[in-house]
Design a protein around this motif. Structure first.
Motif, PDB file in Angstrom:
ATOM      1  N   ASP A 332       0.830  -1.200   0.000  1.00  0.00           N
ATOM      2  CA  ASP A 332       0.000   0.000   0.000  1.00  0.00           C
ATOM      3  C   ASP A 332       0.871   1.260   0.000  1.00  0.00           C
ATOM      4  O   ASP A 332       0.645   2.194   0.760  1.00  0.00           O
ATOM      5  CB  ASP A 332      -0.978   0.010   1.172  1.00  0.00           C
ATOM      6  N   SER A 333       1.892   1.236  -0.841  1.00  0.00           N
ATOM      7  CA  SER A 333       2.751   2.396  -1.066  1.00  0.00           C
ATOM      8  C   SER A 333       3.479   2.862   0.189  1.00  0.00           C
ATOM      9  O   SER A 333       3.699   4.063   0.388  1.00  0.00           O
ATOM     10  CB  SER A 333       1.941   3.564  -1.664  1.00  0.00           C
ATOM     11  N   GLY A 334       3.849   1.916   1.047  1.00  0.00           N
ATOM     12  CA  GLY A 334       4.637   2.247   2.223  1.00  0.00           C
ATOM     13  C   GLY A 334       3.849   2.615   3.447  1.00  0.00           C
ATOM     14  O   GLY A 334       4.426   2.928   4.493  1.00  0.00           O
ATOM     15  N   GLU A 335       2.534   2.565   3.367  1.00  0.00           N
ATOM     16  CA  GLU A 335       1.699   2.897   4.523  1.00  0.00           C
ATOM     17  C   GLU A 335       1.859   1.871   5.641  1.00  0.00           C
ATOM     18  O   GLU A 335       2.031   2.215   6.808  1.00  0.00           O
ATOM     19  CB  GLU A 335       0.230   2.984   4.093  1.00  0.00           C
ATOM     20  N   SER A 336       1.818   0.586   5.298  1.00  0.00           N
ATOM     21  CA  SER A 336       1.990  -0.490   6.286  1.00  0.00           C
ATOM     22  C   SER A 336       2.961  -1.516   5.719  1.00  0.00           C
ATOM     23  O   SER A 336       3.137  -1.614   4.498  1.00  0.00           O
ATOM     24  CB  SER A 336       0.650  -1.148   6.616  1.00  0.00           C
ATOM     25  N   TRP A 337       3.568  -2.290   6.610  1.00  0.00           N
ATOM     26  CA  TRP A 337       4.651  -3.191   6.225  1.00  0.00           C
ATOM     27  C   TRP A 337       4.458  -4.573   6.829  1.00  0.00           C
ATOM     28  O   TRP A 337       3.912  -4.718   7.922  1.00  0.00           O
ATOM     29  CB  TRP A 337       6.005  -2.620   6.677  1.00  0.00           C
ATOM     30  N   SER A 338       4.911  -5.584   6.103  1.00  0.00           N
ATOM     31  CA  SER A 338       4.859  -6.951   6.602  1.00  0.00           C
ATOM     32  C   SER A 338       5.872  -7.153   7.722  1.00  0.00           C
ATOM     33  O   SER A 338       6.830  -6.391   7.859  1.00  0.00           O
ATOM     34  CB  SER A 338       5.158  -7.941   5.470  1.00  0.00           C
ATOM     35  N   GLU A 339       5.647  -8.180   8.511  1.00  0.00           N
ATOM     36  CA  GLU A 339       6.645  -8.559   9.500  1.00  0.00           C
ATOM     37  C   GLU A 339       7.918  -9.011   8.781  1.00  0.00           C
ATOM     38  O   GLU A 339       7.848  -9.730   7.783  1.00  0.00           O
ATOM     39  CB  GLU A 339       6.120  -9.698  10.378  1.00  0.00           C
ATOM     40  N   PRO A 340       9.092  -8.606   9.250  1.00  0.00           N
ATOM     41  CA  PRO A 340      10.335  -9.003   8.580  1.00  0.00           C
ATOM     42  C   PRO A 340      10.502 -10.518   8.516  1.00  0.00           C
ATOM     43  O   PRO A 340      10.127 -11.239   9.441  1.00  0.00           O
ATOM     44  CB  PRO A 340      11.423  -8.372   9.457  1.00  0.00           C
TER      45      PRO A 340
END
Length: 403
Positions: A332-340
């Motif tokens: 979502d264009s850097g809004e939220s990120w997956s767990e590493p």
């Protein structure tokens, strides 16, 4: 069941949390060692070919196949050297800036510009500036076919110094000016160009330092704009620096930088306005090393909707020479990120001076990195649609304090 238990166990705390449910984990394809050298830069050209500069010049296709190698490289390839730099203009001409000669960082090196035209000929071989102390951090940008900008760093007897900017003028380079107060000699400065604009990120990793972003329009006022457009990024604790940037084909600039044991992300839109008022923390709890700040790389899909970052997780050694490679992504264009996630490979951070590179070519992300088990430069690839198909489902969970 695990989600239900987690939610029930957390209702005694007052906060709003987010639970991540993922259907599958996208898988990378590892191609093994593909190039020699230890310090490198890589970019995709307009035809989808991927260009890499290390101790030699390489080309790859989007599937990771090596297309050619030519003996036009960079001499400073140890773990304690910083990388060379390359740019690819809109006609597929490649521009490189490399380091040669010199006996030490205190005496400086010969900074060399070369151009490879799209037909395969090497042209315009000349020296940029002169030897100066700590001129080992270099960058180059091609905002236009006949518009080439470069930088190298300079410092005195200590670790503080300037980013010295240049513009190609025929078979030489004109000195534009020095950007002061945004760089320290044990972190990076990086330069890229896109459609008439030049972008620079840098770091000053003092105890209360910052990472910096600036830009200019190519032309007579470029240096004044670079000086006037500087923006500081200061999220996290202690030292900040080791920035990376990636420009997608919409003109959006994606930036990561490190703070103490963490990596942060932000984005500038096509009008160079900061997208997020607060930088997004995308890696945390990273291992310690000499400077402690997070080490990362960033890339994005052409439209900027998918963003991928990698980070190093050092094992506590001074120079981060044995660092586990991690990755995370956003759909979502850097809004939220997956767990590493872990790659299961270890790389050499070279005291912050050796980091992976991420490149997007067509529908593929290419990750170039040093695999400590084989040396040289290795490659892993993943398709963008594999990431979008496995995108995370973000489920907000509201927790109220019970009385």
């Amino acid at each position: 069941m695990r989600y239900i238990v987690t939610a029930c166990c957390c209702i005694f705390f007052s906060f709003i949390g987010v639970t991540v449910v993922r259907a599958t984990i996208p898988e990378w394809t590892f191609h093994g060692k593909v190039a020699e050298g230890g310090q490198f830069d890589a970019l995709a050209g307009p035809d989808g070919k991927v260009h890499l500069i290390s101790s030699a010049y390489y080309q790859f296709d989007v599937d990771g196949r090596k297309l050619l190698v030519e003996d036009k490289g960079d001499d400073k390839q140890s773990g304690m050297d910083f990388p060379p730099s390359l740019a690819v203009d809109s006609q597929g001409n490649v521009h490189i800036i490399t380091r040669h000669g010199g006996s030490s960082a205190s005496t400086g090196f010969d900074i060399r510009y070369r151009k490879r035209n799209a037909a395969g000929g090497w042209l315009d071989d000349f020296r940029v500036g002169s030897r100066q102390a700590r001129n080992y951090v270099v960058g180059i940008a091609a905002p236009g076919i006949d518009s080439i900008y470069m930088h190298y760093t300079k410092a005195g007897d200590n670790v503080w110094g300037d980013v010295r900017t240049w513009e190609k003028n025929g078979s030489s380079a004109d000195h534009l000016g020095d950007l002061g107060g945004i760089w320290r000699a044990d972190t990076d400065a990086r330069m890229r160009g896109f459609e008439g604009k030049v972008f620079i990120v840098s770091g000053k990793c003092d105890g209360g330092g910052a990472a910096y972003f600036t830009f200019c329009n190519a032309g007579a006022n470029c240096f004044n704009e670079l000086s006037g457009n500087i923006k500081a990024h200061t999220s996290g604790n202690y030292r900040k620096g080791t920035p990376d940037l990636y420009i997608d084909k919409s003109g959006q600039v994606h930036m990561t930088y490190g703070a103490q044991f963490e990596v942060y992300y932000n984005q500038y839109d096509s009008n160079q306005r900061r997208v997020f008022s607060q930088d997004r923390k995308i890696f945390s709890g990273l291992g310690s090393w000499h400077l402690q700040l997070g080490l990362s790389a960033i890339a994005a899909s052409d439209d900027g909707s998918i963003v991928v970052a990698v980070a190093l997780n050092p094992d506590g050694g001074k120079e981060a020479r044995n660092s586990e490679l991690l990755w995370s992504y956003s759909t979502d264009s850097g809004e939220s990120w997956s767990e590493p996630e872990q790659f299961g490979v270890y790389t050499d951070g070279g005291e912050g001076r050796r980091r992976p590179r991420l490149v997007v070519a067509e529908n593929t992300i290419l990750l170039f990195f040093r695999d400590n088990s084989v040396g040289g430069i290795s490659l892993a690839t993943i398709r963008l649609d594999a990431i979008s198909d496995a995108s995370s489902v973000m489920v907000p969970v509201h927790h109220l304090l019970l009385k």
